[in-house]
Write a protein that holds these residues in place. Structure first.
Motif, mmCIF file in Angstrom:
data_model
loop_
_atom_site.group_PDB
_atom_site.id
_atom_site.type_symbol
_atom_site.label_atom_id
_atom_site.label_comp_id
_atom_site.label_asym_id
_atom_site.label_seq_id
_atom_site.Cartn_x
_atom_site.Cartn_y
_atom_site.Cartn_z
ATOM 1 N N GLU A 146 32.873 -30.479 -25.335
ATOM 2 C CA GLU A 146 33.333 -30.273 -26.711
ATOM 3 C C GLU A 146 34.737 -30.828 -26.929
ATOM 4 O OE1 GLU A 146 31.174 -29.594 -28.899
ATOM 5 O OE2 GLU A 146 29.795 -29.327 -27.226
ATOM 6 N N TYR A 184 27.665 -28.482 -32.516
ATOM 7 C CA TYR A 184 28.834 -27.949 -31.818
ATOM 8 C C TYR A 184 30.126 -28.630 -32.282
ATOM 9 C CZ TYR A 184 25.328 -25.993 -28.637
ATOM 10 O OH TYR A 184 24.254 -25.323 -28.109
ATOM 11 N N THR A 185 30.106 -29.957 -32.404
ATOM 12 C CA THR A 185 31.313 -30.663 -32.828
ATOM 13 C C THR A 185 31.626 -30.370 -34.296
ATOM 14 O OG1 THR A 185 30.647 -32.422 -31.294
ATOM 15 C CG2 THR A 185 32.477 -32.901 -32.763
ATOM 16 N N SER A 187 32.120 -24.078 -27.502
ATOM 17 C CA SER A 187 32.035 -24.221 -26.043
ATOM 18 C C SER A 187 31.193 -23.102 -25.439
ATOM 19 C CB SER A 187 33.438 -24.190 -25.429
ATOM 20 O OG SER A 187 34.246 -25.222 -25.950
ATOM 21 N N HIS A 190 27.465 -23.682 -26.406
ATOM 22 C CA HIS A 190 26.971 -24.816 -25.612
ATOM 23 C C HIS A 190 26.692 -24.369 -24.180
ATOM 24 C CE1 HIS A 190 27.506 -29.398 -24.705
ATOM 25 N NE2 HIS A 190 26.527 -28.868 -24.009
#
Length: 560
Positions: A325, A390-391, A421, A424
């Motif tokens: 990330e 996630y990003t 994070s 993920h």
């Protein structure tokens, strides 16, 4: 925070006949054409070689089993066949099947068949962590010059913590001309576990063994030894080996599919194509940066996989989640710092997603070489959307602060980064840890469905806050669901076609038939969720509650 307007613009939620036709008819046509025109491999040996090369465990098992029947004493076929029961993608049958199949071999009158039976039993016990039982069967083998005998003995001894004896066994496997590649990898792992850096360096410097060494081991040794050129060569080596045409084509197809999706979603002030390409390229380059970060984290915190459930979870969150990330944020941060292209709310998520796609592109090339093209549909749907989510979650913290008045930018970004994070890492943990049951993977599947819904809400809210909001542009979302569904179906059929070309239509069809129901559930869910948006200027959709807006036709605004 909920600005009102009299003209909310929303898509229809019913499933259109066009959508159904686009996701049903083309696959049927492809299956028929493949069975009609794609030839079967000429023999089982060719089919086995292709199945091994494409990492198709079910095809490997079927071909190896037939070859075992034709050539009873061909040791390599029996080992290949037995190994498929323990490969992650091939666990459709329990190991007890192997015990039953080879029970009669243990006391067979022919010495070679007795040894094969004992070797297979030893392999089963090694794979299930019963190393003492494995050693007992290996000590009964009469032909000690056969390949795999000393390799399996070394694995059994290492599993019991007898490292010097294990080292001697692996070296004997190499001297006997057995499975040298596997023995060298085991030696490298043994030296790392025992922290014998001198022996590990000596092994790496041997030109005969260099090609067999695990790349992560070479990277970590180069990092410890301060050899940046050796480290860079080790980082690039897997990508040079992975550069085969079908894998690159699959990764490129997936990349174009999601770029097209983001371009169509960028309704009001579309980004220039040169910035789209540059951001993707930066994401691809950022994928290379993750390796030194992960290696440093492993060394500094002594983190490794398959130690315990708690250590595995920590590894997944820190070494995988945190590292990936961090580097995936680099492209959007560069665009934000050095250009003025991010000038509306949705741009934060668009550029974040583009950078994540570049990262996923390089990761997919590597993954298709390591695990074969049997994962194209999973990489196209689950993994790519996960990376984008996630990003985007991190940059959504900026959107909340600047457009929603919720928190400060830095505090939001830090919180969302840690959350991304963590999510993920948890997703990966339930997929790759050996300390959780197969059923626990349903947690990762449930997490994927939740992340898709949250990603859609984030995109929708960012669109609603756009400085260039214009209801007249909403028609560009017309048929987004159908287009995305067609692209996802294309990824599914690419996987099936690649398998059919490699191992033949008959072996390719069985896993396709068995997974087709769940695959189509994924296609409908991803296309329907990511293709449906409720547009209303200034309106914030809640994350976990259904919007109270009236359902309307996307273009005409007709009540339904």
């Amino acid at each position: 925070m909920e600005a009102q307007t009299d003209n909310p613009v929303q898509p229809r939620h019913s499933v259109s006949p066009v959508f159904l036709l686009m996701v049903v008819l083309p696959p049927l046509a492809v299956v028929w054409l493949v069975n009609r025109f794609v030839p079967e491999p000429p023999d089982d040996a060719s089919r086995l070689a292709a199945a091994v090369k494409t990492h198709n465990p079910e095809a490997v098992r079927a071909a190896a089993k037939r070859l075992c029947t034709e050539s009873m004493t061909s040791l390599s076929y029996h080992v290949i066949y037995a190994n498929t029961f323990f490969q992650e993608e091939g666990r459709s049958a329990p190991a007890s099947v192997l015990f039953e199949e080879y029970a009669g071999w243990l006391e067979h009158s022919e010495p070679n068949r007795r040894d094969i039976g004992r070797l297979v039993y030893a392999l089963i016990y090694i794979k299930t962590g019963q190393f003492v039982q494995a050693s007992a069967y290996l000590q009964q083998i009469e032909n000690l010059h056969w390949p795999y005998v000393h390799l399996f003995l070394g694995q059994a001894l290492a599993g019991q913590g007898h490292y010097p004896q294990a080292q001697a066994a692996f070296e004997a496997e190499i001297l006997n001309g057995g499975n040298t590649a596997a023995a060298v990898k085991e030696l490298a792992d043994l030296f790392e576990k025992s922290r014998d850096i001198h022996s590990l360096r000596h092994l790496c410097e041997n030109p005969r063994f260099r090609a067999f060494l695990p790349v992560p081991t070479v990277r970590r040794l180069a990092l410890r030894s301060g050899q940046p050129l050796v480290y860079a060569a080790a980082v690039l080596r897997p990508f040079r080996q992975a550069a085969h045409l079908l894998g690159i084509l699959a990764a490129f197809f997936i990349l174009l599919l999601w770029i097209a999706f983001l371009r169509r979603l960028d309704l009001f002030e579309p980004e220039k194509i040169q910035w789209v390409i540059l951001t993707v390229l930066m994401g691809t380059a950022a994928a290379l940066v993750v390796f030194p970060i992960r290696d440093l984290l492993e060394i500094l915190f002594s983190l490794k996989l398959n130690v315990s459930a708690g250590r595995d979870l920590l590894y997944c969150i820190v070494v995988i989640g945190l590292a990936e990330e961090a580097v995936k944020l680099l492209p959007v941060l560069v665009i934000l710092r050095f250009t003025k292209e991010i000038n509306e709310s949705i741009d934060y998520l668009i550029y974040a997603s583009l950078g994540a796609l570049g990262f996923a592109f390089l990761e997919n090339i590597l993954y298709f070489d390591r695990s074969g093209l049997t994962a194209v549909k999973a990489r196209a749907m689950i993994c790519c959307v996960g990376h984008m989510f996630y990003t985007s979650l991190v940059m959504y913290g900026v959107v909340l602060a600047r457009y929603g008045g919720t928190g400060a930018v830095r505090r939001n970004v830090l919180f969302c980064f840690l959350l991304a994070s963590f999510l993920h890492g948890v997703y990966d943990f339930f997929l790759i840890s050996r300390f959780v049951g197969k059923e626990a993977r349903l947690i990762s599947v449930g997490l994927v469905f939740l992340e898709v819904l949250l990603y859609v809400r984030m995109l929708n809210n960012a669109l609603n806050q756009s400085e260039y909001f214009d209801e007249a542009q909403a028609s560009r979302l017309l048929h987004l669901r159908e287009r995305l569904g067609a692209g996802l179906v294309g990824a599914v059929m690419f996987e099936y076609l690649a398998a059919a070309l490699a191992v033949g239509p008959s072996l390719a069809y069985e896993p396709f038939r068995r997974t087709v129901s769940f695959t189509w559930v994924l296609v409908f869910f991803f296309a329907s969720s990511l293709g449906t948006y409720n547009l209303r200027r200034g309106f914030w959709l809640p994350w976990f509650r259904k919007s109270q807006l009236p359902t309307q036709n996307l273009v005409a605004g007709e009540q339904s």
